[in-house]
Design an enzyme around this catalytic site. Structure first.
Site, PDB file in Angstrom:
ATOM      1  N   TYR A 180       0.769  -1.058   0.038  1.00  0.00           N
ATOM      2  CA  TYR A 180      -0.038  -0.035   0.046  1.00  0.00           C
ATOM      3  C   TYR A 180       0.861   1.321  -0.088  1.00  0.00           C
ATOM      4  CZ  TYR A 180      -3.340   3.532   1.924  1.00  0.00           C
ATOM      5  OH  TYR A 180      -4.127   4.693   2.352  1.00  0.00           O
ATOM      6  N   ASN A 222       7.470  -9.909  -1.725  1.00  0.00           N
ATOM      7  CA  ASN A 222       7.118 -11.373  -1.759  1.00  0.00           C
ATOM      8  C   ASN A 222       5.724 -11.444  -2.119  1.00  0.00           C
ATOM      9  OD1 ASN A 222       5.816 -10.693   0.664  1.00  0.00           O
ATOM     10  ND2 ASN A 222       6.877 -12.389   1.964  1.00  0.00           N
ATOM     11  N   ASP A 226      11.605 -12.784  -0.710  1.00  0.00           N
ATOM     12  CA  ASP A 226      11.101 -12.623   0.959  1.00  0.00           C
ATOM     13  C   ASP A 226      12.426 -11.816   1.279  1.00  0.00           C
ATOM     14  OD1 ASP A 226       9.263 -14.107   3.307  1.00  0.00           O
ATOM     15  OD2 ASP A 226      10.923 -12.701   3.470  1.00  0.00           O
ATOM     16  N   SER A 252       6.598   3.568  13.182  1.00  0.00           N
ATOM     17  CA  SER A 252       5.135   3.573  13.425  1.00  0.00           C
ATOM     18  C   SER A 252       4.995   4.424  14.706  1.00  0.00           C
ATOM     19  CB  SER A 252       4.535   2.309  13.380  1.00  0.00           C
ATOM     20  OG  SER A 252       3.114   2.393  14.237  1.00  0.00           O
ATOM     21  N   TYR A 284       3.283  -5.802  17.175  1.00  0.00           N
ATOM     22  CA  TYR A 284       3.666  -4.992  15.993  1.00  0.00           C
ATOM     23  C   TYR A 284       4.422  -3.917  16.511  1.00  0.00           C
ATOM     24  CZ  TYR A 284       3.216  -1.270  12.559  1.00  0.00           C
ATOM     25  OH  TYR A 284       3.488  -0.431  11.672  1.00  0.00           O
ATOM     26  N   LYS A 331       8.556  -2.477  15.944  1.00  0.00           N
ATOM     27  CA  LYS A 331       9.215  -1.168  15.296  1.00  0.00           C
ATOM     28  C   LYS A 331      10.004  -0.768  16.334  1.00  0.00           C
ATOM     29  CE  LYS A 331       6.855  -1.223  11.529  1.00  0.00           C
ATOM     30  NZ  LYS A 331       7.699  -1.227  10.163  1.00  0.00           N
ATOM     31  N   ASN A 380      -1.701   7.495  10.713  1.00  0.00           N
ATOM     32  CA  ASN A 380      -2.494   6.574   9.971  1.00  0.00           C
ATOM     33  C   ASN A 380      -2.666   6.764   8.752  1.00  0.00           C
ATOM     34  OD1 ASN A 380      -3.057   6.021  12.949  1.00  0.00           O
ATOM     35  ND2 ASN A 380      -4.702   4.507  12.254  1.00  0.00           N
ATOM     36  N   ARG A 425      -7.006   9.204  16.389  1.00  0.00           N
ATOM     37  CA  ARG A 425      -5.828   8.940  15.363  1.00  0.00           C
ATOM     38  C   ARG A 425      -5.465  10.039  14.567  1.00  0.00           C
ATOM     39  NH1 ARG A 425      -6.262   5.204  18.438  1.00  0.00           N
ATOM     40  NH2 ARG A 425      -5.929   3.048  18.013  1.00  0.00           N
TER      41      ARG A 425
HETATM   42  C1  WQD Z   1      -7.813   2.876  13.729  1.00  0.00           C
HETATM   43  C2  WQD Z   1      -9.169   2.913  14.847  1.00  0.00           C
HETATM   44  C3  WQD Z   1      -9.665   0.962  15.713  1.00  0.00           C
HETATM   45  C4  WQD Z   1     -11.019  -1.164  12.234  1.00  0.00           C
HETATM   46  C5  WQD Z   1      -2.646   1.685  11.924  1.00  0.00           C
HETATM   47  C6  WQD Z   1      -1.607   0.653  11.260  1.00  0.00           C
HETATM   48  C7  WQD Z   1      -0.632   0.460  11.907  1.00  0.00           C
HETATM   49  C8  WQD Z   1       0.302   2.006  12.210  1.00  0.00           C
HETATM   50  C9  WQD Z   1      -0.583   2.857  12.916  1.00  0.00           C
HETATM   51  C10 WQD Z   1       1.666   2.555  10.330  1.00  0.00           C
HETATM   52  C11 WQD Z   1      -8.903   2.170  16.020  1.00  0.00           C
HETATM   53  C12 WQD Z   1     -10.634   1.385  14.681  1.00  0.00           C
HETATM   54  C13 WQD Z   1     -10.723  -0.239  13.072  1.00  0.00           C
HETATM   55  C14 WQD Z   1     -12.532  -1.697  12.454  1.00  0.00           C
HETATM   56  C15 WQD Z   1     -12.650   0.127  14.105  1.00  0.00           C
HETATM   57  N1  WQD Z   1       0.342   2.606  11.000  1.00  0.00           N
HETATM   58  N2  WQD Z   1     -11.488   0.528  13.999  1.00  0.00           N
HETATM   59  N3  WQD Z   1     -13.242  -0.819  13.435  1.00  0.00           N
HETATM   60  O1  WQD Z   1      -4.501   0.294  14.751  1.00  0.00           O
HETATM   61  O2  WQD Z   1      -4.204   2.779  14.622  1.00  0.00           O
HETATM   62  O3  WQD Z   1      -2.807   0.942  13.266  1.00  0.00           O
HETATM   63  O4  WQD Z   1      -1.968   2.788  12.140  1.00  0.00           O
HETATM   64  O5  WQD Z   1       2.418   1.786  10.763  1.00  0.00           O
HETATM   65  O6  WQD Z   1       0.366  -0.048  11.028  1.00  0.00           O
HETATM   66  O7  WQD Z   1      -2.396  -0.652  11.356  1.00  0.00           O
HETATM   67  O8  WQD Z   1      -5.328   1.288  12.524  1.00  0.00           O
HETATM   68  O9  WQD Z   1      -7.108   1.206  10.976  1.00  0.00           O
HETATM   69  O10 WQD Z   1      -6.587  -0.704  12.477  1.00  0.00           O
HETATM   70  O11 WQD Z   1      -7.656   1.383  13.567  1.00  0.00           O
HETATM   71  O12 WQD Z   1     -13.341   0.746  15.046  1.00  0.00           O
HETATM   72  O13 WQD Z   1     -13.249  -2.541  11.714  1.00  0.00           O
HETATM   73  O14 WQD Z   1     -10.169   2.478  13.958  1.00  0.00           O
HETATM   74  O15 WQD Z   1     -10.159   0.408  16.872  1.00  0.00           O
HETATM   75  O16 WQD Z   1      -9.354   2.687  16.949  1.00  0.00           O
HETATM   76  P1  WQD Z   1      -4.523   1.277  13.971  1.00  0.00           P
HETATM   77  P2  WQD Z   1      -6.723   0.623  12.374  1.00  0.00           P
END
Ligand code: WQD
Length: 339
Positions: free
Chosen positions: A15, A36, A62, A128, A153, A157, A181, A233
């Site tokens: 992405y 990969n 990989d 991150s 995760y 990092k 995000n 976020r």
């Molecule tokens: C955002 C919010 C969920 C899905 C991401 C990347 C991580 C890092 C940081 C780069 C949270 C809520 C989500 C759903 C929901 N970025 N949510 N329903 O966890 O902040 O992490 O950004 O490195 O790699 O993954 O992002 O989009 O998963 O969640 O309510 O079906 O949306 O609880 O509050 P996150 P996310």
């Protein structure tokens, strides 16, 4: 015009990686993609060819495989590396910690061993905001203490940034970009987020729900201590995030050692605020319900990006609304492309 610098992009079919590849080509770099395809597929590579008009060299390997990765360094003149290749879903890492430690940490170590052997000294690393864990104070600056990460995760990092600290004496200079995000898609609508299977992240889940692929979105918790009870976020357009990598490449050309930058907009946005903006800007109603909190989530995290604005001469250009328009446009495009 001197010889073009050749940049190896690991995870370049992913992405954020694919969006960075476009920005690199537009900025006059040559690129090779190393991926990969475990978290992406050929459709993004086709999108890259369409946007750039170039058949970008692609190596399907990989990054934890030293002999395969070393071959690429042997066969190519590489001036710098941007390392995206990693797993990145907070919730998934809680369920699969060992896959995360092996993939995210071993791929960086393997890459650094190749860089050391072939005297490639410049690295841009994909970090991150999850390294901050649950920050006591927001917005977070790069000096904000790295607390115990809430998920494996985030821990990977933190470990990777420690590794980058420790390779400075052996001559590897790095910029670690702490992403907040990433959301949205390239304005052309030809590349975007392509989760394989059920999306972990919020915005692709929203767009798939709006497209009728998912019955409803579940909001993970609305009992947090925030403006409306849902998590906050810092959502940043993926093209703005990609552009920060170009600025980081130019920065590290004249610098030694490890340099860390927050790549966020500085604006906190709750899940509900994002849903409301998505509905408003795309003129549709989203089907969502409230559910329990997700393990590993932090309540509130957003950036103080002033060090990046000054140090990298970088500034985000797109709004959340534009990102949500681009995300929706991409969802509609990809649904029309035969899988
Ligand atoms: C955002 C919010 C969920 C899905 C991401 C990347 C991580 C890092 C940081 C780069 C949270 C809520 C989500 C759903 C929901 N970025 N949510 N329903 O966890 O902040 O992490 O950004 O490195 O790699 O993954 O992002 O989009 O998963 O969640 O309510 O079906 O949306 O609880 O509050 P996150 P996310």
């Amino acid at each position: 015009m001197g010889k073009k610098k050749n940049i190896a992009v690991t995870g370049g079919a992913g992405y954020i990686g694919s969006h960075a590849v476009i920005q690199l080509i537009e900025a006059g770099f040559d690129v090779i993609i190393i991926d990969n395809l475990s978290r992406s597929d050929q459709r993004l590579l086709e999108g890259l060819r369409k946007i750039s008009g170039i058949n970008i060299p692609f190596y399907k390997i990989d990054c934890t495989n030293y002999s395969q990765l070393e071959e690429i360094f042997k066969d190519n003149q590489i001036d710098a590396v941007i390392h995206f290749a990693a797993y990145k879903a907070v919730g998934e890492s809680v369920e699969k910690p060992l896959e995360y430690y092996e993939n995210n940490v071993l791929s960086l170590v393997t890459l650094l061993k190749c860089m050391q052997k072939y005297k490639v000294t410049k690295l841009i690393f994909s970090s991150s905001c999850t390294v901050y864990g649950e920050p006591d104070v927001v917005p977070v600056t790069e000096k904000t203490s790295m607390k115990r990460a809430n998920s494996p995760y985030g821990a990977t990092k933190q470990m990777c940034e420690r590794i980058l600290e420790d390779v400075q004496p052996i001559g590897i200079d790095a910029v670690s970009l702490r992403y907040f995000n990433p959301i949205g898609a390239h304005p052309s609508g030809l590349i975007g987020e392509l989760p394989l299977g059920a999306p972990n992240n919020l915005v692709p889940y929203i767009t798939q729900t709006a497209a009728g692929l998912r019955d409803h979105l579940t909001v993970f918790g609305n009992d947090y201590n925030t403006v409306d009870g849902t998590c906050v976020r810092d959502y940043i357009h993926v093209t703005d995030l990609a552009e920060a990598h170009i600025k980081a490449l130019k920065f590290i050309d004249n610098e030694q050692g490890l340099h860390i930058f927050n790549i966020g907009t500085g604006v906190g946005c709750s899940v509900m605020e994002l849903i409301n903006q998505f509905e408003e800007v795309n003129n549709l109603k989203l089907n969502y319900v409230f559910g329990p909190r997700r393990p590993g989530d932090v309540e509130k995290v957003y950036a103080d990006p002033s060090k990046s604005f000054e140090g990298l001469q970088w500034k985000p250009r797109y709004s959340i609304k534009e990102a949500l328009q681009h995300a929706w446009q991409w969802e509609k495009n990809i649904r029309s492309v035969k899988q």
